[in-house]
Design an enzyme around this catalytic site. Structure first.
Site, PDB file in Angstrom:
ATOM      1  CB  SER A 223      -0.956  -0.048   1.197  1.00  0.00           C
ATOM      2  OG  SER A 223      -1.957   0.930   1.103  1.00  0.00           O
TER       3      SER A 223
ATOM      4  CE  LYS B 162      -4.867  -2.355   0.860  1.00  0.00           C
ATOM      5  NZ  LYS B 162      -4.978  -0.905   0.676  1.00  0.00           N
TER       6      LYS B 162
ATOM      7  CD  GLN C  36      -8.440  -0.183   0.798  1.00  0.00           C
ATOM      8  OE1 GLN C  36      -7.361   0.109   1.301  1.00  0.00           O
ATOM      9  NE2 GLN C  36      -8.550  -0.712  -0.405  1.00  0.00           N
TER      10      GLN C  36
END
Length: 478
Positions: free
Chosen positions: A304, A329, A333
């Site tokens: 991420s 990733k 979110q």
């Protein structure tokens, strides 16, 4: 006459069309409302049936939470999920600058809850908790059969409040009653040191996660390194699972020229929004950071926000990437509050590298591939159980793997305790100068843990770090 009839016909036609559209709009609106209402009715019907007719009693709130989890699961995205009120609070706490607790790592071993190590000067340390203490009761209630997460939740609480614990200390063979006062435990996400190699100084800086205060910690550590005269910087994000995008944005901004696109956000419709480095309002980074040579260390645990940083450095040729391919990733979110106190965590955007590459499921590849010694990949555990020849258990497999990685000849790593395992244990015990026998017990596992931790602490055993040091030295001295 014919002309008048024709005009009347036209007016009637227009009126009919208007009425049709008016009714169609009403019907459409009513149909949508009925659809939404019927959906809610179906959920209410199912809830009512389960509560009234089910042979197993279930709390209504639990059923609602189950439905919310089910909706998130149907999306098929592992990063879109429903978080209960407690889970949402724990998630926020994981990225906060401090956590409230007792300051001790706890593990579950063979159904027992064991103190691994209290942090120095923490409430647990001050209260007298020691490694290998077994927690038996919390606030007078036994914890047999509870999950580790539940036990940790019971120990945590509000700052300044006490938690009483009954612990069993195996070294003394007795139970003790201790009271620990909960306090704020600072969470440090950035650490650094100076590495000297063949007459040159290099900065090593580790980022464990991108939390709320990570950028401020980064400034403190980099300022200190630059004052010590470093010629290059090694950034270590191995095992870093990500965190806040604004934190990695601030760090990227300290390394890149102002107004540089370090990533793109892409919404559900495919529209791209550039993320541009800009001067942080409350942070003033040393300008030398934008020129110092950089190598970044990553592994499969780097995900991420870590990949946002490595992707930017790689695409913009600002730094070199070493280690292994990262996790992969490539989604972002957002969390939305639910009226029951929980949150719906939903993937709302993709993020792309400066070259508009989506690394999801693929990761950021390292330019220098270096596999790490297995002892750095193994989760080191505290084990108190005992095993002997003929036993079979995962704890035995764990011991076999560590012995093999330390250079002892075991012959198998499947968890079966055979003659070759016994010989390796006997040799290890003899080298460690502990009671010489061929069994796996607390003394054996404790010494094994100690040896592995010592191995990890010695930088010479970190193959990836050694490669990074060699590379950065070459860049600086070429």
């Amino acid at each position: 006459m014919r002309k008048r009839r024709f005009l009347v016909f036209i007016l009637l036609a227009i009126l009919a069309v208007a009425v049709f559209f008016l009714l169609d709009g009403r019907v459409g609106k009513e149909t949508k409302q009925q659809g939404a209402a019927s959906t809610m009715n179906v959920i209410d019907e199912a809830l009512d049936v389960i509560k009234k007719e089910g042979v197993y009693p279930v709390d209504g709130d639990m059923l609602v939470e189950g439905a919310l989890r089910g909706m998130a699961d149907v999306i098929g995205d592992p990063y879109s999920t429903y978080l209960s009120e407690d889970e949402a609070a724990a998630h926020k706490e994981s990225l906060a600058a401090e956590r409230v607790g007792i300051g001790a790592e706890i593990t579950r071993s063979n159904g027992k809850y064991i103190i691994v190590s209290p942090l120095k000067a923490s409430p647990a340390d001050k209260a007298g908790l020691r490694p290998y203490d077994e927690i038996v009761r919390i606030d007078g209630e036994r914890i047999d059969g509870e999950s580790l997460q539940k036990v940790v939740q019971r120990i945590r609480g509000k700052k300044g409040t006490p938690v009483s614990m009954t612990i069993y200390r195996p070294d003394d063979g007795k139970h003790l009653e201790l009271t620990v006062t909960r306090d704020a435990i600072p969470v440090k996400t950035v650490s650094s040191k100076v590495i000297e190699e063949r007459g040159e100084k290099f900065g090593y800086i580790s980022i464990t996660t991108f939390a709320s205060e990570t950028a401020k910690e980064w400034k403190t550590e980099t300022d200190s390194l630059l004052k010590k005269g470093i010629k290059g910087l090694i950034i270590d994000v191995r095992g870093n699972p990500g965190g806040y995008l604004h934190s990695v944005g601030n760090i990227a901004g300290s390394l890149l020229k102002e107004d540089t696109v370090f990533a793109y956000m892409q919404d559900a419709k495919g529209a791209l929004t550039p993320l541009v480095t800009e001067r942080a309002e409350d942070l003033s980074f040393d300008k030398k950071l934008k020129k110092v040579p950089i190598i970044l260390l990553q592994d499969k645990g780097s995900a991420s926000a870590s990949e946002v940083l490595s992707g930017a450095l790689k695409d913009l040729k600002r730094g070199f990437i070493a280690g292994t391919t990262s996790f992969g990733k490539g989604t972002v979110q957002e969390t939305f509050d639910i009226s029951n106190g929980g949150e719906m965590k939903l993937s709302t955007h993709k993020w792309l590298t400066p070259k508009e590459q989506w690394i999801h499921g693929k990761g950021v590849t390292a330019e220098i591939e270096v596999e790490q010694n297995e002892l750095f990949n193994e989760h080191i555990r505290l084990i108190t159980a005992e095993y002997e020849d003929g036993d079979y258990h995962e704890d035995i497999a764990y011991g076999q793997r560590l012995l093999t990685a330390l250079g002892y000849v075991v012959g198998r790593e499947d968890g079966y305790f055979d003659a070759s395992t016994a010989r390796a244990i006997h040799e290890f015990r003899d080298d460690a100068k502990i009671e010489t026998n061929s069994n796996m017990n607390k003394a054996f596992f404790a010494e094994l843990k100690k040896r592995v931790e010592e191995f990890r602490k010695d930088p010479i055993n970190d193959d990836q770090l050694q490669m990074a040091i060699g590379y950065i030295h070459h860049v600086v001295t070429e």
